[in-house]
Design a protein around this motif. Structure first.
Motif, PDB file in Angstrom:
ATOM      1  N   TYR A 314       0.919  -1.112   0.014  1.00 49.03           N
ATOM      2  CA  TYR A 314      -0.130  -0.198  -0.129  1.00 49.03           C
ATOM      3  C   TYR A 314       0.895   1.366  -0.010  1.00 49.03           C
ATOM      4  O   TYR A 314       0.770   2.136  -0.843  1.00 49.03           O
ATOM      5  CB  TYR A 314      -1.106  -0.054   1.267  1.00 49.03           C
ATOM      6  CG  TYR A 314      -1.436   1.483   1.390  1.00 49.03           C
ATOM      7  CD1 TYR A 314      -2.674   1.935   0.562  1.00 49.03           C
ATOM      8  CD2 TYR A 314      -0.987   2.378   2.455  1.00 49.03           C
ATOM      9  CE1 TYR A 314      -3.134   3.043   0.918  1.00 49.03           C
ATOM     10  CE2 TYR A 314      -1.653   3.290   2.712  1.00 49.03           C
ATOM     11  CZ  TYR A 314      -2.704   3.723   1.875  1.00 49.03           C
ATOM     12  OH  TYR A 314      -3.294   5.113   2.063  1.00 49.03           O
ATOM     13  N   ILE A 315       2.028   1.317   1.018  1.00 44.43           N
ATOM     14  CA  ILE A 315       2.785   2.586   0.957  1.00 44.43           C
ATOM     15  C   ILE A 315       3.343   2.713  -0.105  1.00 44.43           C
ATOM     16  O   ILE A 315       3.311   3.780  -0.794  1.00 44.43           O
ATOM     17  CB  ILE A 315       3.608   2.383   2.079  1.00 44.43           C
ATOM     18  CG1 ILE A 315       2.949   2.316   3.398  1.00 44.43           C
ATOM     19  CG2 ILE A 315       4.594   3.515   2.355  1.00 44.43           C
ATOM     20  CD1 ILE A 315       3.940   2.009   4.719  1.00 44.43           C
ATOM     21  N   LEU A 370       4.326  -2.224  13.258  1.00 45.72           N
ATOM     22  CA  LEU A 370       3.888  -3.347  12.773  1.00 45.72           C
ATOM     23  C   LEU A 370       2.500  -3.703  12.718  1.00 45.72           C
ATOM     24  O   LEU A 370       1.721  -3.985  11.832  1.00 45.72           O
ATOM     25  CB  LEU A 370       4.485  -5.010  12.841  1.00 45.72           C
ATOM     26  CG  LEU A 370       5.961  -5.064  12.950  1.00 45.72           C
ATOM     27  CD1 LEU A 370       6.544  -6.555  13.135  1.00 45.72           C
ATOM     28  CD2 LEU A 370       6.543  -4.190  11.775  1.00 45.72           C
ATOM     29  N   ASN A 371       1.750  -3.007  13.687  1.00 46.52           N
ATOM     30  CA  ASN A 371       0.274  -3.103  13.739  1.00 46.52           C
ATOM     31  C   ASN A 371      -0.441  -2.087  13.641  1.00 46.52           C
ATOM     32  O   ASN A 371      -1.508  -1.693  14.113  1.00 46.52           O
ATOM     33  CB  ASN A 371      -0.003  -3.784  15.384  1.00 46.52           C
ATOM     34  CG  ASN A 371       0.513  -2.935  16.331  1.00 46.52           C
ATOM     35  OD1 ASN A 371       1.178  -2.162  16.178  1.00 46.52           O
ATOM     36  ND2 ASN A 371      -0.195  -3.281  17.552  1.00 46.52           N
ATOM     37  N   ILE A 372       0.301  -1.083  13.193  1.00 46.97           N
ATOM     38  CA  ILE A 372      -0.385   0.348  12.627  1.00 46.97           C
ATOM     39  C   ILE A 372      -1.699   0.110  12.095  1.00 46.97           C
ATOM     40  O   ILE A 372      -1.786  -0.530  11.063  1.00 46.97           O
ATOM     41  CB  ILE A 372       0.639   1.239  11.981  1.00 46.97           C
ATOM     42  CG1 ILE A 372      -0.256   2.761  11.779  1.00 46.97           C
ATOM     43  CG2 ILE A 372       0.981   0.802  10.693  1.00 46.97           C
ATOM     44  CD1 ILE A 372       0.798   3.717  11.354  1.00 46.97           C
ATOM     45  N   PRO A 373      -2.901   0.714  12.910  1.00 51.63           N
ATOM     46  CA  PRO A 373      -3.950   0.506  11.941  1.00 51.63           C
ATOM     47  C   PRO A 373      -4.106   1.212  10.686  1.00 51.63           C
ATOM     48  O   PRO A 373      -3.458   2.257  10.330  1.00 51.63           O
ATOM     49  CB  PRO A 373      -5.101   1.353  13.096  1.00 51.63           C
ATOM     50  CG  PRO A 373      -4.424   1.302  14.217  1.00 51.63           C
ATOM     51  CD  PRO A 373      -2.762   1.638  13.789  1.00 51.63           C
ATOM     52  N   LEU A 377      -2.521   4.603   9.164  1.00 48.44           N
ATOM     53  CA  LEU A 377      -1.404   4.702   8.100  1.00 48.44           C
ATOM     54  C   LEU A 377      -1.835   5.565   7.053  1.00 48.44           C
ATOM     55  O   LEU A 377      -1.115   6.179   6.279  1.00 48.44           O
ATOM     56  CB  LEU A 377      -1.200   3.233   7.786  1.00 48.44           C
ATOM     57  CG  LEU A 377      -0.149   3.045   6.440  1.00 48.44           C
ATOM     58  CD1 LEU A 377       1.241   3.579   6.902  1.00 48.44           C
ATOM     59  CD2 LEU A 377      -0.184   1.468   6.258  1.00 48.44           C
ATOM     60  N   GLU A 378      -3.060   5.388   6.411  1.00 46.59           N
ATOM     61  CA  GLU A 378      -3.758   6.079   5.329  1.00 46.59           C
ATOM     62  C   GLU A 378      -3.485   7.670   5.447  1.00 46.59           C
ATOM     63  O   GLU A 378      -3.126   8.245   4.918  1.00 46.59           O
ATOM     64  CB  GLU A 378      -5.022   5.789   4.881  1.00 46.59           C
ATOM     65  CG  GLU A 378      -5.281   4.410   4.277  1.00 46.59           C
ATOM     66  CD  GLU A 378      -6.860   3.877   4.260  1.00 46.59           C
ATOM     67  OE1 GLU A 378      -7.449   4.853   4.874  1.00 46.59           O
ATOM     68  OE2 GLU A 378      -6.743   2.925   3.979  1.00 46.59           O
TER      69      GLU A 378
END
Ligand SMILES: *Cc1c(COP(=O)(O)O)cnc(C)c1O
Length: 390
Positions: A314-315, A370-373, A377-378
């Motif tokens: 995604y990034i 690693l668990n960023i929602p 993140l968006e």
């Protein structure tokens, strides 16, 4: 109120060029400063806070260990150490673990062990004690790990450095073969994704050829996974994506989820090299740090790793739509973004807009929890894109 930033400059040794912000608390991937501003964290310290800030399972593990036994010394057995070592070996196939407190110390142990392996087997008079590392690498800040670091910039001011290191051009097997000619080499030390060097991912074919060369010549392959380890690159350890098996594996940063711990893991060839008295550490394998690491490591499962890979895609996809992005490098949630602007400038303006990011050389470096929602993140990626293109 006290002027804390001024007190910092007065009383703390000036080894860091700090950004003008004082964080006071955090939750998940959100951070708050002393003025109450909220930030999205895209750095995890530097790849340290694997599950973000104030993660509940992690807190629970740390607090309950701190309440029962905070330290005993390595003269005695220690439950959290034993459980963590067993889990590390089960998950990697390595045979045993030496516990240290930092990445540099884990590498120090690896370097000592590589030299001992060779002198035990070939005799000290063979002088088979040289370690090859790669140009552009980073292996730590002690005098020996600075020597191991393949960047001229790090070899100033502090002479004399530890001898016995040679540097090979990344990607060139020929260069390595040339350095092996006088039979003085006992090990090759490398990062699979060079972190501080600018998020440079090594080619699989090169690494496999290197591993084969090591096996043929009984040279130890030491993989420094201090930054790439513990789920960061989308597999538990990055070597798992390269079809190789290290003889020695080092890790640190993300393992303790915010508490200091370093590990040097030994494989089949090297499991009996170290013996009682050949190495040690007062704090190494501290029970609280091991309990923290056990909580982190036991939760890095296939579903989390799949999430890491998805967020990575995604990034990359989003950032590659920016007009002023030249390239995106790295694996998993260890990404480097080469932009028209200097990384440092983008980090400064992102910080003003409430996004905490890092640099690696001239690149922007992203290492979120690693668990960023996904929704968080968006939001961060949107702001980063705007700052890259502005
Ligand atoms: C950060 C890092 C180190 C040094 O770790 P410290 O805990 O700061 O001593 C060594 N190697 C690599 C690849 C790193 O990223």
């Amino acid at each position: 109120m006290k002027n804390y930033k001024e007190l910092d400059r007065k009383y703390i040794t000036n080894t860091y060029a700090r950004f003008d912000v004082l964080f006071t608390h955090g939750k998940g991937s959100l951070l708050y400063d002393d003025e109450g501003q909220e930030y999205i964290d895209m750095g995890s310290g530097i790849a340290v806070n694997t599950f973000g800030f104030a993660d509940e399972a992690w807190q629970e593990a740390v607090i309950s260990q701190a309440k029962s036994l905070q330290h005993t010394s390595n003269l005695y057995y220690s439950l959290p150490q034993i459980e963590l070592a067993e889990l590390l070996c089960e998950k990697t196939g390595m045979k045993n673990v030496f516990f240290a407190n930092s990445g540099a110390e884990a590498n120090e142990c690896a370097i000592k062990a590589a030299r001992k392996y060779s002198s035990d087997k070939y005799g000290s008079e063979a002088n088979r004690n040289v370690i090859i590392s790669l140009k552009n690498s980073f292996h730590g800040r002690t005098l020996t790990t600075l020597s191991a670091t393949g960047q001229e910039d790090f070899h100033k001011h502090f002479h004399p450095f530890t001898e016995g290191f040679l540097y090979a051009e990344v990607g060139s097997i020929q260069d390595i073969e040339q350095l092996l000619e006088n039979n003085s080499v006992c090990a090759i030390l490398l990062e699979l994704v060079q972190g501080e060097g600018g998020i440079y991912t090594l080619e699989k074919e090169y690494v496999k050829a290197l591993a084969q060369l090591c096996e043929d010549k009984d040279i130890l392959l030491i993989v420094d996974e201090i930054q790439t380890g513990n789920g960061r690159t989308g597999s538990l350890y990055a070597y798992m994506q390269y079809d190789i098996m290290p003889d020695i594996l080092t890790t640190a940063k993300g393992l303790g989820g915010g508490l200091p711990i370093g590990c040097c893991l030994f494989g089949e060839k090297t499991e009996a090299v170290m013996s009682a008295g050949s190495h040690g550490s007062t704090f190494g394998g501290n029970p609280v740090c091991c309990a923290a690491a056990l909580s982190v490591l036991s939760r890095i499962d296939e579903s989390l790793l799949a999430e890491v890979r998805e967020k990575s895609e995604y990034i990359k996809k989003e950032l590659l739509t920016c007009k002023k992005v030249k390239s995106v490098s790295g694996l998993g949630l260890m990404l480097g973004v080469e932009c028209e602007k200097e990384g440092r400038e983008i980090v400064e303006t992102c910080l003003k807009r409430g996004v905490v990011a890092l640099t690696a050389k001239n690149k922007l470096r992203l290492l979120p929890a690693l668990n960023i929602p996904m929704s968080v993140l968006e939001k961060a990626v949107q702001i980063i894109k705007e700052e890259i293109d502005s």
